[in-house]
Design a protein around this motif. Structure first.
Motif, mmCIF file in Angstrom:
data_model
loop_
_atom_site.group_PDB
_atom_site.id
_atom_site.type_symbol
_atom_site.label_atom_id
_atom_site.label_comp_id
_atom_site.label_asym_id
_atom_site.label_seq_id
_atom_site.Cartn_x
_atom_site.Cartn_y
_atom_site.Cartn_z
ATOM 1 N N PHE A 371 19.153 26.975 -53.117
ATOM 2 C CA PHE A 371 19.819 26.269 -52.023
ATOM 3 C C PHE A 371 21.078 25.555 -52.517
ATOM 4 O O PHE A 371 22.131 25.598 -51.877
ATOM 5 C CB PHE A 371 18.853 25.263 -51.400
ATOM 6 C CG PHE A 371 19.480 24.374 -50.361
ATOM 7 C CD1 PHE A 371 19.711 24.839 -49.079
ATOM 8 C CD2 PHE A 371 19.845 23.067 -50.671
ATOM 9 C CE1 PHE A 371 20.299 24.025 -48.126
ATOM 10 C CE2 PHE A 371 20.430 22.247 -49.727
ATOM 11 C CZ PHE A 371 20.658 22.728 -48.440
ATOM 12 N N ALA A 372 20.962 24.871 -53.665
ATOM 13 C CA ALA A 372 22.108 24.128 -54.187
ATOM 14 C C ALA A 372 23.221 25.057 -54.645
ATOM 15 O O ALA A 372 24.400 24.689 -54.608
ATOM 16 C CB ALA A 372 21.659 23.247 -55.355
ATOM 17 N N ALA A 373 22.874 26.281 -55.079
ATOM 18 C CA ALA A 373 23.887 27.215 -55.579
ATOM 19 C C ALA A 373 24.532 28.034 -54.475
ATOM 20 O O ALA A 373 25.522 28.741 -54.737
ATOM 21 C CB ALA A 373 23.247 28.153 -56.601
ATOM 22 N N ARG A 374 24.007 27.950 -53.275
ATOM 23 C CA ARG A 374 24.510 28.816 -52.206
ATOM 24 C C ARG A 374 25.973 28.519 -51.863
ATOM 25 O O ARG A 374 26.776 29.429 -51.677
ATOM 26 C CB ARG A 374 23.631 28.680 -50.969
ATOM 27 C CG ARG A 374 24.096 29.561 -49.819
ATOM 28 C CD ARG A 374 23.073 29.636 -48.720
ATOM 29 N NE ARG A 374 23.555 30.434 -47.604
ATOM 30 C CZ ARG A 374 23.627 31.760 -47.582
ATOM 31 N NH1 ARG A 374 23.233 32.444 -48.638
ATOM 32 N NH2 ARG A 374 24.078 32.400 -46.527
ATOM 33 N N MET A 375 26.341 27.232 -51.778
ATOM 34 C CA MET A 375 27.713 26.893 -51.414
ATOM 35 C C MET A 375 28.717 27.374 -52.465
ATOM 36 O O MET A 375 29.728 27.995 -52.113
ATOM 37 C CB MET A 375 27.836 25.388 -51.201
ATOM 38 C CG MET A 375 29.173 24.965 -50.623
ATOM 39 S SD MET A 375 29.501 25.681 -48.983
ATOM 40 C CE MET A 375 28.308 24.768 -48.005
ATOM 41 N N PRO A 376 28.488 27.107 -53.770
ATOM 42 C CA PRO A 376 29.409 27.671 -54.762
ATOM 43 C C PRO A 376 29.463 29.196 -54.710
ATOM 44 O O PRO A 376 30.526 29.790 -54.942
ATOM 45 C CB PRO A 376 28.835 27.175 -56.092
ATOM 46 C CG PRO A 376 28.065 25.949 -55.750
ATOM 47 C CD PRO A 376 27.500 26.207 -54.401
#
Length: 859
Positions: A371-376
């Motif tokens: 989830f945290a890596a989705r935006m990058p």
């Protein structure tokens, strides 16, 4: 793409280490909590089952009939009727109650709450004797084997114990085994002969319960149905299976509460970790911008690029979660050993590692990381190949920032309105929802807030010259990343500050209540908050130097359709012992059928001085009382206050919740010692002055706060990693700039100072936001507490607030040590030659040919 993703995981081990550590810490907390609570729950459940395995049917009084008129009673004739039922092998009457046992030092054995007493009969299968014999007459007792082992008591020893107050001296005649869950959990069980137990816990000839054992082939359900028909109204028969299930459900409920609290802190740590993970992958994407662009130019689609980054995140999350699971299992086992070592005995049982624990732990870490890596990942896929290969990095568009700021303002406003509405409606659920929205809204607005807040720090940074000026500009250069880093500290400090404000305010309110409403020098009560025997008040009243004493008796009654709380006090003595805040009237005229009513009860029933109060007591009799005064309720006095001479005749076995005592010359160590001696230095009875009461509340709050500080320490550790990560990324992106600064004369010392001041500024920004939000939430929660604690007032613990900000600054300084050293050691010529983000020299290796090729073709 899969092969490339996995290679990139191995190629950036140093960068990913912080992400792995953040996820591992949060997952370890989750797994440790689940293992620990599951182990305890299983142990208590099995103990409950063992305790009820020899019982086929248990007869007990229904809860609603405990104090009702015509209360059901279980007598010898009831036992006889049940024993004659078809299918009953035997029927045993039981009597149980609270019994506080002192060890050889005079201290209370067990935790007080599970210190029980009961009856023993010849051949009782519940309590097989290991040594000696059971008690046969008054003055004799038997102890459970675990208590005997902990205390060192043996057959023939004399023990001191207490039942509802007075100290008794008994001789130990036997040591027995038991599967009682309370004993397994560290409590104690004392057995008396049946006649003594009935006299102490019920009434002569009466039982508090009956246990039935079935003949072979008779089911528990059938036997319970037969027994139900032979019972008096107000008694019920339950199967042994249901009894064990109820006890197991109770154990599970307690563990669920503990589990929920611990998982909340684990969730905070994982939430903070999201910012660190997002920053880490943003850094990795920035380092590989040209590489990803080359992939796009060679035909890779946006979806493939996104998937490549997410596969990296999945691999990192899986590795971290596996490590967190292993660490969590160790934590669960360690917590159990720690409890046993600290004297908090828990039942024996294996370490429970359920399938759900493994799945939840692994899923938690993986989902959070992905989830945290989705935006990058999406950002990497959306970068045009030509722009990326030429290191053209577009800043967030004005439309994007406008949308974010609008959404943040909307959420913040909604949260603030929710909190304020909750204060007016006294809705705790609404308060929680509003607080969550407000925190999320402030987080979304943090990039916007960072500029003015950090700009306000300019005067503080000016004495540091060019290093301070550059640090301030660098802190606001990437507001989104700065906001994400500061928010990690903000969340932790919000919780710590809010709890500290509430705890300090409540502690002062208790002090004020004790000083203003209680004139008594001492309060006497049971350590387990059970009722006292009336004999305690009579003993204290007869002591030399005691100038006034009054019991506090608590009961309930019906007034019309409403239930009211009754507080019985000695009308002749209470004026010298208590001074509640009277709104209308006073102690004058109080007594007999004239009563004082607290403000809330008076308003609810539209009562005022002179009003008639019809009441129906617990024994079914009715009476009309007259209101003589209205007072402000507090933690000690509430409801309808009346003379004990009026209340006591309507209570079965009148008992006192506590006793108020005034002594000649005021409180002193000598006076307290005299009172304790008069009560036989009873381990179950606490004699406290106002300072002791305040200290008890303060110690309870301090214990809670210390636990919270410790639990949130993990979230702060993750936040420190986030600051390190942000600074490392900032240093990496500004290598050319740093090289130019070095080339024109900025020495290494000032470069280090610049990075440290930047870190300090970001950390203090998060600290200021957290303290401000925490104070607001502390005030809001205090408005709800003030409804039940009239002396509550907001108290801001300035020394602790300053300490929190200082610690935030320390976090910033420590987190900057490595990035500052790295920035100062950059090779000036190589740094100037670099244009835009590229892979570090130590990250270029034959194992990662794509990165090597990308580095070679960088313009």
């Amino acid at each position: 793409m899969l092969k490339t993703a996995l290679r990139n995981v191995l190629a950036h081990k140093a960068r990913l280490l912080m992400t792995v550590l953040a996820v591992l810490l949060g997952t370890a907390f989750v797994a440790g909590t689940l293992v620990f609570t599951s182990t305890l729950s299983s142990a208590y459940e099995k103990s409950a089952v063992r305790g009820a395995q020899d019982i086929d049917v248990a007869v007990r009084l229904e809860e609603d009939s405990q104090n009702a008129a015509g209360k059901a009673v279980l007598t010898a004739s009831t036992v006889q009727r049940l024993s004659e039922l078809p299918g009953v092998r035997n029927a045993n009457g039981t009597v149980t109650g609270d019994t506080a046992l002192a060890d050889k030092k005079g201290d209370l054995v067990g935790d007080g709450w599970s210190s029980k007493g009961g009856n023993w009969a010849e051949g009782d299968p519940r309590y097989p004797m290991e040594r000696g014999r059971g008690p046969l007459k008054g003055g004799e007792v038997a102890l459970d084997s675990q208590t005997a082992e902990r205390t060192g008591y043996r057959v023939g020893d004399t023990v001191r114990l207490s039942v509802a107050g007075p100290v008794r001296t008994e001789r130990v005649t036997g040591i027995f085994r038991t599967d009682d869950g309370g004993v397994a959990a560290g409590g104690s069980l004392v057995l008396f002969d049946t006649a003594s137990a009935q006299r102490l816990f019920a009434e002569p000839g009466r039982w508090t319960g009956i246990e039935l054992r079935a003949e072979k082939g008779v089911s528990q359900t059938a036997l319970a149905a037969r027994a139900e028909k032979a019972l008096p109204t107000g008694a019920e028969a339950v199967t042994g299976k249901r009894l064990a299930e109820e006890q197991a459900d109770s154990a599970r409920g307690q563990m669920d509460t503990l589990r929920t609290g611990l998982l909340a802190f684990a969730g905070i740590a994982l939430f903070v970790g999201i910012f660190l993970i997002a920053n880490t992958f943003s850094m990795l994407v920035a380092q590989r911008t040209a590489e990803l662009a080359l992939m796009r130019a060679l035909g890779a689609s946006r979806r493939q690029v996104t998937r490549s980054v997410l596969i990296e995140a999945f691999a990192v999350g899986l590795i971290a979660s596996a490590g967190g699971l292993a660490a969590g299992i160790a934590i669960g086992a360690g917590l159990r050993s720690l409890l046993n070592a600290s004297g908090q005995t828990i039942p024996d049982g294996p370490l429970v590692i359920s399938t759900s624990t493994v799945i939840i732990s692994l899923l938690t870490g993986v989902v959070v990381t992905v989830f945290a890596a989705r935006m990058p990942a999406r950002r990497a896929a959306k970068t045009p190949p030509v722009a990326a290969m030429n290191s053209v990095h577009a800043a967030a568009g004005g439309r994007s920032l406008l949308l974010r700021n609008s959404l943040g303002a909307l959420l913040t406003a909604a949260g603030a309105v929710g909190v304020l509405a909750a204060i007016g409606s006294k809705d705790k659920l609404l308060m929680g929802g509003g607080a969550a929205l407000l925190v999320i809204g402030v987080f979304v607005l943090t990039p916007l807030l960072s500029r003015p807040v950090i700009a306000a720090a300019a005067p503080l940074l000016r004495p540091f010259g060019i290093s301070g000026k550059l640090a301030r500009r660098n802190a606001v250069r990437a507001p989104r990343r700065t906001a994400a880093t500061a928010s990690a500290l903000m969340i932790g400090l919000t919780l710590v500050t809010g709890l500290t404000v509430v705890a300090g305010s409540v502690a002062q309110a208790i002090d004020k209540m004790a000083a203003d409403s209680v004139k008594a020098d001492y309060t006497v009560s049971m350590t387990n908050l059970r009722p006292l025997s009336p004999e305690v008040e009579r003993t204290l009243a007869e002591q030399p130097g005691v100038t006034a004493s009054s019991p506090l008796q608590i009961a309930t009654a019906k007034s019309g359709d409403n239930e009211v709380r009754l507080t019985g006090v000695d009308a002749d003595q209470i004026a010298r012992l208590a001074a509640p805040e009277f709104i209308d009237g006073s102690w004058r005229g109080f007594g007999g059928d004239r009563v004082a009513v607290d403000k809330v009860t008076a308003e609810k029933n539209n009562w005022k001085p002179g009003s008639t109060v019809p009441v129906r007591y617990e024994d079914g009799r009715s009476e009309e009382l007259t209101v003589s005064a209205v007072y402000e309720d507090n933690a000690m006095f509430s409801g309808v206050m009346l003379d004990t001479a009026t209340l006591a005749p309507h209570l079965r076995g009148a008992t006192d919740q506590q006793v108020l005592v005034a002594v000649e010359g005021g409180p002193s160590d000598a006076a307290k010692e005299r009172l304790e001696d008069a009560l036989g230095n009873n381990p179950a009875v606490a004699v406290k002055n106002k300072e002791d009461i305040s200290d008890d509340f303060a110690s309870a709050f301090n214990l809670l706060l210390n636990m919270v500080y410790g639990l949130l320490g993990m979230a702060v550790l993750v936040a420190v990693l986030g600051v390190v990560n942000t600074l490392a990324m900032s240093v990496y992106e500004r290598q050319q700039e740093l090289g130019m600064l070095r080339a024109i004369g900025l020495d290494r010392r000032r470069v280090k100072r610049m990075v440290r001041l930047e870190s300090l500024t970001i950390s203090l920004f998060g600290g200021v936001m957290g303290v401000a939000l925490g104070v607001f939430f502390g005030w809001a929660v205090g408005q709800l507490i003030g409804e039940s604690l009239s002396t509550y007032a907001l108290v801001l613990p300035w020394p602790r607030l300053v300490l929190f900000l200082f610690l935030a600054g320390v976090v910033g300084v420590l987190a900057a040590l490595w990035p500052a050293r790295r920035a100062a050691r950059l090779n000036v010529l190589q740094a100037i030659a670099r244009q835009g983000p590229a892979a570090d020299a130590d990250e270029v290796s034959p194992r990662n040919p794509i990165v090597s090729d990308t580095t070679r073709i960088s313009p």
